[in-house]
Design a protein around this motif. Structure first.
Motif, PDB file in Angstrom:
ATOM      1  N   GLN A 161     -26.028   4.882  -6.912  1.00 49.43           N
ATOM      2  CA  GLN A 161     -25.010   3.856  -6.716  1.00 49.43           C
ATOM      3  C   GLN A 161     -24.656   3.734  -5.237  1.00 49.43           C
ATOM      4  O   GLN A 161     -24.466   2.625  -4.729  1.00 49.43           O
ATOM      5  N   TYR A 162     -24.582   4.844  -4.533  1.00 47.11           N
ATOM      6  CA  TYR A 162     -24.269   4.825  -3.107  1.00 47.11           C
ATOM      7  C   TYR A 162     -25.375   4.118  -2.318  1.00 47.11           C
ATOM      8  O   TYR A 162     -25.101   3.392  -1.359  1.00 47.11           O
ATOM      9  N   GLY A 201     -27.114   1.716  -3.431  1.00 50.40           N
ATOM     10  CA  GLY A 201     -27.152   0.313  -3.810  1.00 50.40           C
ATOM     11  C   GLY A 201     -28.253  -0.016  -4.798  1.00 50.40           C
ATOM     12  O   GLY A 201     -28.508  -1.186  -5.071  1.00 50.40           O
ATOM     13  N   LEU A 207     -28.287   1.083  -7.978  1.00 47.49           N
ATOM     14  CA  LEU A 207     -27.719   1.060  -9.320  1.00 47.49           C
ATOM     15  C   LEU A 207     -26.261   0.617  -9.242  1.00 47.49           C
ATOM     16  O   LEU A 207     -25.558   0.945  -8.292  1.00 47.49           O
ATOM     17  N   ASP A 208     -25.841  -0.168 -10.230  1.00 49.84           N
ATOM     18  CA  ASP A 208     -24.433  -0.554 -10.326  1.00 49.84           C
ATOM     19  C   ASP A 208     -23.912  -0.033 -11.661  1.00 49.84           C
ATOM     20  O   ASP A 208     -24.444  -0.381 -12.721  1.00 49.84           O
ATOM     21  N   VAL A 209     -22.863   0.794 -11.629  1.00 52.55           N
ATOM     22  CA  VAL A 209     -22.365   1.470 -12.818  1.00 52.55           C
ATOM     23  C   VAL A 209     -20.990   0.913 -13.184  1.00 52.55           C
ATOM     24  O   VAL A 209     -20.106   0.823 -12.327  1.00 52.55           O
ATOM     25  N   ASN A 210     -20.809   0.573 -14.463  1.00 59.26           N
ATOM     26  CA  ASN A 210     -19.524   0.139 -14.990  1.00 59.26           C
ATOM     27  C   ASN A 210     -18.797   1.385 -15.498  1.00 59.26           C
ATOM     28  O   ASN A 210     -18.951   1.789 -16.645  1.00 59.26           O
ATOM     29  N   TRP A 211     -18.007   2.033 -14.629  1.00 58.09           N
ATOM     30  CA  TRP A 211     -17.366   3.306 -14.976  1.00 58.09           C
ATOM     31  C   TRP A 211     -16.312   3.147 -16.059  1.00 58.09           C
ATOM     32  O   TRP A 211     -16.127   4.041 -16.887  1.00 58.09           O
TER      33      TRP A 211
END
Length: 149
Positions: free
Chosen positions: A95-96, A98, A100-104
């Motif tokens: 994620q850092y 860029g 992967l985008d995670v819906n926490w």
């Protein structure tokens, strides 16, 4: 200045003797050691102590099942936390970067549902084990000791 120490082995033997009917003089339980001001007195400790060869044989089946289950759960929890931590570390790195985008918040909803399921099933599992063993208190004591080992 001599220091008065209580010898734990003599005290234990005295208790066993009293239970068996013979008595030991209280003076035999005490011994003196000379110490200097900078030296801390330490009582002698039996290497076998509490955990001798017959200790586990006297505890009972329920205790031993609880001890084994507690130790296994402790090891399993450590393995699961290690794997989950490594996976989360990888997800945070992706994620850092860029990639992967995670819906926490969406993951939190699924996590809460999984925790509710696990708590319900774990309670039923421990009720099943406690109901099928001869002593639930002995099982719980073994479980706690197994988690502490």
């Amino acid at each position: 200045m001599p220091t008065l120490l209580l010898d734990p082995l003599a005290l234990r033997q005295s208790i066993l003797d009293r239970l068996a009917g013979s008595f030991t003089k209280p003076a035999d339980l005490l011994h003196t050691t000379a110490t200097s001001d900078d030296q801390v007195p330490t009582p002698s400790v039996d290497a076998a102590g509490l955990f001798n060869e017959t200790f586990f044989l006297k505890l009972g089946f329920s205790f031993m099942v609880g001890l084994a289950l507690g130790f296994a759960l402790k090891v399993a929890f450590k393995v699961v936390l290690l794997v989950a931590g490594l996976i989360l570390l990888g997800v945070f790195a992706l994620q850092y970067a860029g990639i992967l985008d995670v819906n926490w918040s969406g993951l939190e909803v699924h996590y809460n549902g999984w925790v509710d399921w696990f708590v319900a099933n774990a309670g039923a599992f421990f009720d099943f084990i406690g109901g099928n063993l001869t002593s639930a208190a002995s099982f719980m004591t073994g479980l706690v000791m197994g988690l502490k080992l």
